[in-house]
Write an enzyme that holds these catalytic residues in place. Structure first.
Site, mmCIF file in Angstrom:
data_model
loop_
_atom_site.group_PDB
_atom_site.id
_atom_site.type_symbol
_atom_site.label_atom_id
_atom_site.label_comp_id
_atom_site.label_asym_id
_atom_site.label_seq_id
_atom_site.Cartn_x
_atom_site.Cartn_y
_atom_site.Cartn_z
ATOM 1 N N HIS A 51 59.407 68.357 85.901
ATOM 2 C CA HIS A 51 58.630 67.298 86.577
ATOM 3 C C HIS A 51 58.140 66.276 85.452
ATOM 4 C CE1 HIS A 51 55.787 70.151 84.579
ATOM 5 N NE2 HIS A 51 54.918 68.988 84.898
ATOM 6 N N ASP A 101 54.438 64.311 84.712
ATOM 7 C CA ASP A 101 52.906 64.287 85.108
ATOM 8 C C ASP A 101 52.675 63.134 85.888
ATOM 9 O OD1 ASP A 101 52.926 66.811 83.906
ATOM 10 O OD2 ASP A 101 51.805 66.262 82.078
ATOM 11 N N HIS A 131 59.696 66.832 81.801
ATOM 12 C CA HIS A 131 59.673 68.203 81.079
ATOM 13 C C HIS A 131 59.501 69.418 81.908
ATOM 14 C CE1 HIS A 131 55.621 66.798 81.909
ATOM 15 N NE2 HIS A 131 55.049 68.083 81.849
ATOM 16 N N ARG A 149 52.854 83.457 76.482
ATOM 17 C CA ARG A 149 52.772 81.982 76.038
ATOM 18 C C ARG A 149 51.368 81.349 76.557
ATOM 19 N NH1 ARG A 149 54.565 76.896 77.473
ATOM 20 N NH2 ARG A 149 54.582 75.373 75.984
#
Length: 184
Positions: free
Chosen positions: A54, A56, A111, A121
């Site tokens: 996607h 942002d 990204h 993570r």
């Protein structure tokens, strides 16, 4: 984080030879959001994504990655490339709104986040968006016969409405939003 964001937009404005106050005015009363992302270990990471591909939709994102665990990838030169975490460093990603504000002189970053089978993570993402009712348009300094205006004027609240009610953020959100906006 807001002050850091303001300095970033001022520097980006200067790089385009645009009065830094032009972009600063968009964010004085802007919308701020901090998001903590947790990506658990996954037994079969090749079959899942932490976050799908996607761009942002906000102006820009400041990301703090877990400096011990890799997971952020950007799409460059037709392939996914890892953004190696660096201790005490931040990642700044341009979003769709700033792409529109710069008439695509700065491009939104495609990204995704991947998981792994060894470690969980964490990441912290700070998002800044323009004031909801402020008309978003690139400055006249970035418009010319050779580089016409690429996006219709819109507001952050228009874009937010669209992604909350009609379309999940992905690689083509801004393009599809502009088509929707022009048809309504």
């Amino acid at each position: 984080m807001k002050e850091l964001s303001m300095r970033i937009v001022e520097m980006l404005g200067r790089s385009l030879k645009v009065d830094p106050s032009y972009y600063r005015e968009y964010f004085v009363e802007g919308v701020l959001m901090l998001k903590c992302n947790f990506y658990p270990r996954c037994a079969e990471p090749e079959f899942t994504l932490g976050t799908g591909p996607h761009r942002d939709t906000n102006s820009h994102t400041i990301l703090y990655q877990d400096d011990q665990v890799q997971g952020l990838q950007v799409f460059v030169d037709n392939q996914w490339k890892l953004v190696r975490p660096i201790s005490h460093a931040l990642v700044v990603a341009i979003g769709d709104t700033f792409q529109a504000l710069t008439n695509k002189m700065y491009k939104s970053c495609l990204h995704r986040a991947v998981v792994n089978n060894e470690q969980e993570r964490l990441s912290l993402a700070f998002f800044i968006s323009p004031a909801e009712g402020k008309p978003i348009k690139a400055p006249e300094d970035l418009i010319s016969i050779d580089k016409p205006r690429l996006y219709p004027e819109f507001t952050w609240s228009n874009l937010l409405y669209y992604i909350q009610n009609h379309y999940r953020a992905d690689d083509a959100t801004l393009q599809n939003f502009c088509k929707w906006l022009q048809s309504t």
